[in-house]
Design a protein around this motif. Structure first.
Motif: not given
Ligand SMILES: [Zn+2]
Length: 211
Positions: A14, A17, A26, A29
């Motif tokens: 991701c 993050c 993800c 997020c």
């Molecule tokens: Zn993420």
């Protein structure tokens, strides 16, 4: 198969993050950045600007990272965000070619890549519109637009771009791509140059527009 093996060695993470996630952003997020996404189309005098959000908050942070650190992979996440909006995609699909705003050759060599080209390549693969590189080129090295005032910015971009192949562009619909739309001087000069090739239509796609 090769892709699968590569994914095992270098798993996709991701971009926000850093967790391992197959689609570059993800779900957690995505929910977070989704609040910032606008997917707008603005009509300028003789072209339209498609953009996914304003140049602020997290989108700004991601674009800064994309531009100034060796983070070309973030282009995958921007493409993922675009692909999530079918209506937006159906509009940007309607072109013959994607052309990205070029860098001066020497600067591209120093940096090792042009992040806008990477983005153009990613989007092109997903929306199935061909990318043209080296058709629009930057032939002069100019000062950084951000260091200049409004009047100087207009002068600074004049005649810095050139077309290598007029024939390929004739009567075509072109989507010009850049990462950010700020004052628009660079993009307008690219458009002015591309129109010399008697293109049928030109519009602009950017990730973010300055508010
Ligand atoms: Zn993420």
């Amino acid at each position: 198969m090769i892709k699968k093996i590569l994914n095992l060695i270098f798993p996709t993470t991701c971009c926000m993050c850093g967790k391992i996630y197959s689609n570059w952003i993800c779900p957690k997020c995505y929910l977070d950045i989704k609040k910032e996404l606008e997917f707008k189309i603005i009509d300028e005098k003789n072209f339209r600007i498609f953009f996914i959000g304003f140049y602020e908050k997290q989108l700004r942070q991601l674009l800064l990272k994309f531009k100034f650190k060796d983070s070309a992979y973030i282009s995958n996440m921007f493409t993922t965000l675009i692909m999530k909006n079918e209506q937006f995609v159906s509009k940007i699909k309607n072109y013959d070619y994607i052309i990205s705003v070029p860098m001066f050759k020497k600067n591209k060599l120093i940096r090792g890549y042009n992040q806008t080209e990477t983005l153009a390549q990613n989007i092109s693969e997903k929306i199935k519109v061909d990318c043209l590189f080296d058709i629009l080129t930057k032939i002069k090295e100019n000062k950084k637009q951000s260091l200049l005032n409004e009047k100087e910015r207009v002068e600074n971009v004049k005649n810095v771009y050139s077309i290598n192949n007029y024939e390929i562009l004739k009567n075509k619909k072109v989507l010009l791509l850049d990462d950010i739309y700020t004052t628009g001087n660079t993009i307008k000069e690219c458009i002015r140059t591309l129109r010399k090739a008697k293109i049928q239509k030109i519009d602009v796609l950017v990730i973010a527009k300055r508010n």
